[in-house]
Every structure is written in C-alpha cells, then in structure tokens.
Design a protein around this motif. Structure first.
Motif, PDB file in Angstrom:
ATOM      1  N   SER A   1       0.806  -1.094   0.124  1.00 21.17           N
ATOM      2  CA  SER A   1      -0.167  -0.016  -0.050  1.00 21.17           C
ATOM      3  C   SER A   1       1.100   1.211   0.057  1.00 21.17           C
ATOM      4  N   THR A   2       0.496   2.451  -0.514  1.00 20.21           N
ATOM      5  CA  THR A   2       1.224   3.587  -0.489  1.00 20.21           C
ATOM      6  C   THR A   2       0.198   4.668   0.354  1.00 20.21           C
ATOM      7  N   ILE A   3       0.854   4.974   1.420  1.00 25.40           N
ATOM      8  CA  ILE A   3       0.340   5.943   2.227  1.00 25.40           C
ATOM      9  C   ILE A   3       0.972   7.205   2.127  1.00 25.40           C
ATOM     10  N   THR A   4       0.022   8.372   1.676  1.00 27.25           N
ATOM     11  CA  THR A   4       0.334   9.545   1.130  1.00 27.25           C
ATOM     12  C   THR A   4       0.246  10.602   2.554  1.00 27.25           C
ATOM     13  N   VAL A   5       0.960  11.260   2.781  1.00 28.17           N
ATOM     14  CA  VAL A   5       0.795  12.407   3.976  1.00 28.17           C
ATOM     15  C   VAL A   5       1.203  13.592   3.746  1.00 28.17           C
ATOM     16  N   THR A   6       0.371  14.570   3.603  1.00 26.05           N
ATOM     17  CA  THR A   6       0.659  16.053   3.582  1.00 26.05           C
ATOM     18  C   THR A   6       0.667  16.692   4.628  1.00 26.05           C
ATOM     19  N   VAL A   7       1.747  17.256   5.251  1.00 23.05           N
ATOM     20  CA  VAL A   7       1.780  18.028   6.503  1.00 23.05           C
ATOM     21  C   VAL A   7       1.613  19.564   6.120  1.00 23.05           C
ATOM     22  N   PHE A   8       0.554  20.061   6.239  1.00 21.03           N
ATOM     23  CA  PHE A   8       0.265  21.499   5.787  1.00 21.03           C
ATOM     24  C   PHE A   8       0.956  22.574   6.743  1.00 21.03           C
ATOM     25  N   CYS A   9       0.434  22.381   8.078  1.00 21.59           N
ATOM     26  CA  CYS A   9       0.852  23.560   9.093  1.00 21.59           C
ATOM     27  C   CYS A   9       0.576  23.329  10.445  1.00 21.59           C
ATOM     28  N   ALA A  10       0.910  23.988  11.536  1.00 22.55           N
ATOM     29  CA  ALA A  10       0.502  23.830  12.808  1.00 22.55           C
ATOM     30  C   ALA A  10       0.193  25.218  13.324  1.00 22.55           C
ATOM     31  N   LYS A  11      -0.718  25.278  14.345  1.00 23.68           N
ATOM     32  CA  LYS A  11      -0.817  26.436  15.212  1.00 23.68           C
ATOM     33  C   LYS A  11      -0.911  26.171  16.530  1.00 23.68           C
TER      34      LYS A  11
ATOM     35  N   TRP B   1       4.599  23.940   6.309  1.00 19.27           N
ATOM     36  CA  TRP B   1       5.553  22.975   5.880  1.00 19.27           C
ATOM     37  C   TRP B   1       4.981  22.788   4.393  1.00 19.27           C
ATOM     38  N   ASN B   2       3.695  22.201   4.356  1.00 20.73           N
ATOM     39  CA  ASN B   2       3.388  22.308   2.712  1.00 20.73           C
ATOM     40  C   ASN B   2       4.188  21.058   2.223  1.00 20.73           C
ATOM     41  N   GLU B   3       4.433  20.085   2.917  1.00 26.16           N
ATOM     42  CA  GLU B   3       5.364  19.047   2.484  1.00 26.16           C
ATOM     43  C   GLU B   3       4.715  17.581   2.352  1.00 26.16           C
ATOM     44  N   THR B   4       4.828  16.921   1.031  1.00 33.40           N
ATOM     45  CA  THR B   4       4.105  15.468   1.065  1.00 33.40           C
ATOM     46  C   THR B   4       5.056  14.651   1.108  1.00 33.40           C
ATOM     47  N   PHE B   5       4.584  13.372   1.876  1.00 27.17           N
ATOM     48  CA  PHE B   5       5.447  12.214   1.777  1.00 27.17           C
ATOM     49  C   PHE B   5       4.827  10.925   1.544  1.00 27.17           C
ATOM     50  N   ARG B   6       5.503  10.034   0.860  1.00 28.06           N
ATOM     51  CA  ARG B   6       4.653   8.938   0.203  1.00 28.06           C
ATOM     52  C   ARG B   6       5.592   7.524   1.131  1.00 28.06           C
TER      53      ARG B   6
END
Length: 210
Positions: A61-71, A108-113
């Motif tokens: 399986s491919t898990i795609t995670v996009t980390v946008f931001c935190a507050k 961050w706006n970073e995506t990891f697979r």
C-alpha cells in the motif's frame, strides 16, 4: 525488514503450471523409452531451485501524508519561540519535514509517500512534532497516532489536536493540519521503497484549502 519466505504464495498462472505439465511429459517420455527434447528441458527446469521475489508477491500500500501547518505550538525556547519540525513514521520507515526556525505557527506544505507491506498495515502512522535545539537534545512538543486501517483512498484532510508524548510531559498545546490517504498497489507493480517528498507551492495550498 526480514520476511518469512515460507508464507509466500503464488498468484496467477505461469511458470509453476508449466513445470507441472513438463514433469508429466518427462515421465511419459521415460515410460515410453523415447525421451523428447521437451522432456529433457523439463528435467533441467525441475532441477533448478525455485526462487520467489517475496517483496513482489507481498501486498503493498502507499500511504500519502501531506503536512500543511500547525498552530498554537508551545514555546520551548527561553526567548519564547520554537524551531518545530515533524517526524513521520510507519513501521520501520521514518521521515522528517524541514525545520521552521523561530515559529509557533509553522507552514510546511510537504508531502511524503510511504510504501508499506502487509505486515505494516495493522500499525499506526505516528506524527511527532519536535523542537530543534542546537545545544541540547531536541524537545518533544506533541504527538498523534492514526491507525493505518482507518485510512482510505480518499484523502482525509483535517486538524488534529496534539497529545502528550509521554506521561512525563506536563504541558502540550497546538494543532496540526494533515491530509492522509492509503491506496493499494497491485501485485507485480514495481515500487520504490524510498519516501517521496514534495513541497507544495503556496498557490496550490490556498486553492486546496477547506
């Protein structure tokens, strides 16, 4: 990660049925006293050890995670700020975002697979937010755990409240925005076991905001 090759199974038709038929041909040729060219080739084939690519047969399986931001992250430095980054982990695979210096609301706006195997599909996606410290060890700021089995092909974009990393952690604050999905990779499709990291342009992030 080591695998138990005794659990490998054969999917579809191909070499194995051909070898069984060839073995019958070889036996028939021997009984008749007229060994054929096919029978000789069958003996050569049967004499060779069978090896299977267990990674190719194992469901992926491919898990795609996009980390946008935190507050609302906690102030970890003596000057009232933090240098946050995220550690994403599924099974034995671990990847990190970039460090955002002197920021309590990082973007961050970073995506990891992640490419995960069947053994890892019953685990968790963990996201740990830490504060980079050049003098001492990095400090834990907050953490969340998402069961892999809860993920679907449709991206799930939401804000998550950070929890404590341990019982010793007395103070935690902040929320983090993620988009997470999981898609099946058909057996036999070549995959790269390395994580793929993508930085999303700000315009694309604004267009996809909900």
């Amino acid at each position: 990660m080591s695998r138990d090759t005794s659990k490998s199974t054969w999917h579809g038709t191909g070499q194995l049925p051909t070898m069984a038929a060839a073995a019958e041909s070889a036996a028939a040729g021997d009984a008749a006293g007229t060994p054929s060219v096919a029978a000789g080739a069958a003996r050569d084939m049967i004499g060779k050890s069978l090896t299977f690519d267990d990674d190719a047969l194992c469901p992926l399986s491919t898990i795609t995670v996009t980390v946008f931001c935190a507050k609302g992250l906690a102030r970890m430095d003596v000057r009232g700020s933090s240098d946050p980054y995220c550690i994403l982990k599924v099974g034995s695979k671990e990847y990190r975002t970039s460090v955002k210096k002197k920021c309590l609301e990082p973007e961050w706006n970073e995506t990891f697979r992640f490419q995960i195997t069947d053994d890892e599909q019953h685990g968790y996606l963990s996201v740990l937010v830490r504060d980079r410290d050049l003098i001492s060890d990095d400090d834990n700021m907050g953490k969340l755990m998402i069961p892999v089995t809860k993920l679907t092909p449709e991206p799930w974009r939401a804000w998550h409240v950070l929890g404590r990393c341990s019982h010793k952690q007395t103070h935690v604050s902040g929320i983090i925005e993620l988009a997470v999905s999981r898609s099946h990779v058909p057996t036999g499709v070549p995959v790269d076991d390395e994580s793929e990291r993508t930085v999303i342009p700000p315009t694309a992030t604004a267009a996809g905001a909900v």
